[in-house]
Every structure is written in C-alpha cells, then in structure tokens.
Design a protein around this motif. Sequence first.
Motif, PDB file in Angstrom:
ATOM      1  N   ARG A 137       0.830  -1.213   0.000  1.00  0.00           N
ATOM      2  CA  ARG A 137       0.000   0.000   0.000  1.00  0.00           C
ATOM      3  C   ARG A 137       0.859   1.256   0.000  1.00  0.00           C
ATOM      4  O   ARG A 137       0.494   2.272  -0.610  1.00  0.00           O
ATOM      5  N   VAL A 138       1.997   1.212   0.677  1.00  0.00           N
ATOM      6  CA  VAL A 138       2.924   2.344   0.647  1.00  0.00           C
ATOM      7  C   VAL A 138       3.437   2.540  -0.785  1.00  0.00           C
ATOM      8  O   VAL A 138       3.508   3.672  -1.301  1.00  0.00           O
ATOM      9  N   ALA A 139       3.788   1.430  -1.431  1.00  0.00           N
ATOM     10  CA  ALA A 139       4.261   1.496  -2.819  1.00  0.00           C
ATOM     11  C   ALA A 139       3.168   2.020  -3.738  1.00  0.00           C
ATOM     12  O   ALA A 139       3.444   2.795  -4.666  1.00  0.00           O
ATOM     13  N   TYR A 140       1.925   1.624  -3.485  1.00  0.00           N
ATOM     14  CA  TYR A 140       0.805   2.083  -4.312  1.00  0.00           C
ATOM     15  C   TYR A 140       0.633   3.594  -4.177  1.00  0.00           C
ATOM     16  O   TYR A 140       0.402   4.292  -5.169  1.00  0.00           O
ATOM     17  N   GLY A 141       0.736   4.105  -2.956  1.00  0.00           N
ATOM     18  CA  GLY A 141       0.619   5.543  -2.746  1.00  0.00           C
ATOM     19  C   GLY A 141       1.708   6.325  -3.463  1.00  0.00           C
ATOM     20  O   GLY A 141       1.452   7.369  -4.065  1.00  0.00           O
ATOM     21  N   ALA A 142       2.936   5.799  -3.415  1.00  0.00           N
ATOM     22  CA  ALA A 142       4.045   6.452  -4.114  1.00  0.00           C
ATOM     23  C   ALA A 142       3.817   6.421  -5.622  1.00  0.00           C
ATOM     24  O   ALA A 142       4.067   7.414  -6.325  1.00  0.00           O
ATOM     25  N   ALA A 143       3.346   5.273  -6.116  1.00  0.00           N
ATOM     26  CA  ALA A 143       3.092   5.141  -7.553  1.00  0.00           C
ATOM     27  C   ALA A 143       2.003   6.093  -8.016  1.00  0.00           C
ATOM     28  O   ALA A 143       2.101   6.707  -9.088  1.00  0.00           O
ATOM     29  N   TYR A 144       0.964   6.242  -7.203  1.00  0.00           N
ATOM     30  CA  TYR A 144      -0.148   7.123  -7.562  1.00  0.00           C
ATOM     31  C   TYR A 144       0.298   8.581  -7.592  1.00  0.00           C
ATOM     32  O   TYR A 144      -0.128   9.351  -8.467  1.00  0.00           O
ATOM     33  N   SER A 145       1.167   8.952  -6.662  1.00  0.00           N
ATOM     34  CA  SER A 145       1.696  10.317  -6.645  1.00  0.00           C
ATOM     35  C   SER A 145       2.507  10.593  -7.900  1.00  0.00           C
ATOM     36  O   SER A 145       2.400  11.665  -8.510  1.00  0.00           O
ATOM     37  N   LEU A 146       3.319   9.620  -8.299  1.00  0.00           N
ATOM     38  CA  LEU A 146       4.108   9.776  -9.521  1.00  0.00           C
ATOM     39  C   LEU A 146       3.218   9.824 -10.756  1.00  0.00           C
ATOM     40  O   LEU A 146       3.491  10.575 -11.696  1.00  0.00           O
ATOM     41  N   LEU A 147       2.153   9.036 -10.750  1.00  0.00           N
ATOM     42  CA  LEU A 147       1.222   9.051 -11.879  1.00  0.00           C
ATOM     43  C   LEU A 147       0.619  10.432 -12.074  1.00  0.00           C
ATOM     44  O   LEU A 147       0.440  10.898 -13.208  1.00  0.00           O
ATOM     45  N   ASN A 148       0.333  11.113 -10.976  1.00  0.00           N
ATOM     46  CA  ASN A 148      -0.313  12.424 -11.046  1.00  0.00           C
ATOM     47  C   ASN A 148       0.655  13.567 -11.340  1.00  0.00           C
ATOM     48  O   ASN A 148       0.206  14.701 -11.550  1.00  0.00           O
ATOM     49  N   SER A 149       1.950  13.277 -11.336  1.00  0.00           N
ATOM     50  CA  SER A 149       2.908  14.367 -11.540  1.00  0.00           C
ATOM     51  C   SER A 149       3.915  14.092 -12.651  1.00  0.00           C
ATOM     52  O   SER A 149       4.149  14.949 -13.508  1.00  0.00           O
ATOM     53  N   ALA A 150       4.496  12.900 -12.646  1.00  0.00           N
ATOM     54  CA  ALA A 150       5.619  12.627 -13.547  1.00  0.00           C
ATOM     55  C   ALA A 150       5.215  12.588 -15.016  1.00  0.00           C
ATOM     56  O   ALA A 150       5.949  13.089 -15.878  1.00  0.00           O
ATOM     57  N   PHE A 151       4.066  12.021 -15.318  1.00  0.00           N
ATOM     58  CA  PHE A 151       3.690  11.863 -16.724  1.00  0.00           C
ATOM     59  C   PHE A 151       3.445  13.205 -17.412  1.00  0.00           C
ATOM     60  O   PHE A 151       3.937  13.442 -18.519  1.00  0.00           O
ATOM     61  N   ASN A 152       2.688  14.064 -16.761  1.00  0.00           N
ATOM     62  CA  ASN A 152       2.442  15.384 -17.354  1.00  0.00           C
ATOM     63  C   ASN A 152       3.730  16.196 -17.454  1.00  0.00           C
ATOM     64  O   ASN A 152       3.951  16.913 -18.440  1.00  0.00           O
ATOM     65  N   SER A 153       4.578  16.085 -16.430  1.00  0.00           N
ATOM     66  CA  SER A 153       5.850  16.806 -16.466  1.00  0.00           C
ATOM     67  C   SER A 153       6.726  16.295 -17.602  1.00  0.00           C
ATOM     68  O   SER A 153       7.371  17.077 -18.309  1.00  0.00           O
ATOM     69  N   TYR A 154       6.736  14.974 -17.776  1.00  0.00           N
ATOM     70  CA  TYR A 154       7.522  14.395 -18.871  1.00  0.00           C
ATOM     71  C   TYR A 154       6.994  14.862 -20.224  1.00  0.00           C
ATOM     72  O   TYR A 154       7.776  15.206 -21.120  1.00  0.00           O
ATOM     73  N   LEU A 155       5.673  14.871 -20.364  1.00  0.00           N
ATOM     74  CA  LEU A 155       5.067  15.288 -21.627  1.00  0.00           C
ATOM     75  C   LEU A 155       5.471  16.713 -21.990  1.00  0.00           C
ATOM     76  O   LEU A 155       5.911  16.981 -23.123  1.00  0.00           O
TER      77      LEU A 155
END
Length: 216
Positions: A137-155
């Motif tokens: 669940r800790v890993a899921y929370g970290a992954a979700y945070s990255l999903l909401n930030s890293a992809f748009n930033s990369y784009l």
Amino acid sequence: DGRHLARVAHGLVYAGAVAVLGVLYVKVKSTEAMVITTKEFKSFQWSFLVAYSLVTLGETVAAASFYVTLMHAHVPLEQITTMYVVTVASTTFFNSFLDIVDIGTRKNKCTLSALLFAGSMFTLFFTEHEGLYLLGRVAYGAAYSLLNSAFNSYLVQQHTTMGFPDDWLAHTFTVLTHTMAAVTAASGILGQVASSSGTFGCVTVSMFLFAAAALY
C-alpha cells in the motif's frame, strides 16, 4: 462450466467492441481540433498516450476492485480499513515529498510509477502477510503520486526539448482528455471480465498492465 465460459466469452466480445468504439471515438474527437503536425510528433504523441493509458487503465481497474478482491480473499474488514488509511497517508506524503525533492529524470519516474504499481499488486497475492500488504500500500501511494505528476511533467518537458510548437501541446492534451474517457469506459468492461475469472482476476490483469507499461 459451460455457462461460465459463455459469460467470459460474451464479456470478451463486448470488451473488444468497446475497445474498437473507443479507438474510433478518440480518432474522431482528435480531428475536431485538427492541426498540421509531423510524423515525428505523432509518433511521440502516440507513444505517450499508449504508456499513460496502460497505467491509468491498470490503476482504474485496481482501485475499483480492491475492496471486493480482499473481501473475497477473506481479509478482515479492520485490515482492509488499515490498508486504505496507509494508502491515503502514503499518497499524501509522497505528494509533498515530490514537491520538495526532484530526483531522477521524468521518464524514469514514469517507469518507476508503473513498476511500483505492479509491485503493489503482486503483494496482494500474499493474504497471510499483513506487513507485506501494508508495504504494498505504501508502494501504491508512491506510484499514484508519480502518476499524477511525472507523466504530465515528462510530456511538457519532452515536447519542449524536441522543439514542437506550443499549440501542438494543447492538441495532445485535447486528445488525452478523450482518450481517458475511452479508458474509463473500457476499465469497467475489463474489470467485469477479469473478476469473472477468479478472486484475483482483476489483480492479475492490473499487474500485467502495469508491467507492460513499464516495459513499453
């Protein structure tokens, strides 16, 4: 059981039809604000949409099936509640952490998001290990945070680095909006088909979607 196989076959056919309609919907909507682009840009745009759609589809299926899967696996309600709380706390912490610390490239963060999601799904197969569940669940929370930030930033960063015009970026976000609508619709069908295959059907499907996104 013949009736079970018939339901699965019907669900797969229906899911295929929804996928085809979804692709057609995205193509039609993407032409409404048509701009003249290059083959290089279309390749970049398509690769981003595929990766982001795979992760988002996996996350949507995983989130929708989480409670039902654990209940069918006979996990106590108190433990499920604890896992929800840990997930929310982890997401909040890593949202703040990512605002303060910027480590690694944006592309690597996108890959890490998919890998963390896949790992968190894998831990759900070990119902007897509560500590492993909570780590997942800790890993899921970290992954979700990255999903909401890293992809748009990369784009945005990659779009600028490759020297594409600003109005092409707006076009990508328009197509992305319609793509997410199609992904949301497809996730419901995929979740129903996956859940009919067993208790951990949705978990397995989500895990493979995340793994495929990381490899892609």
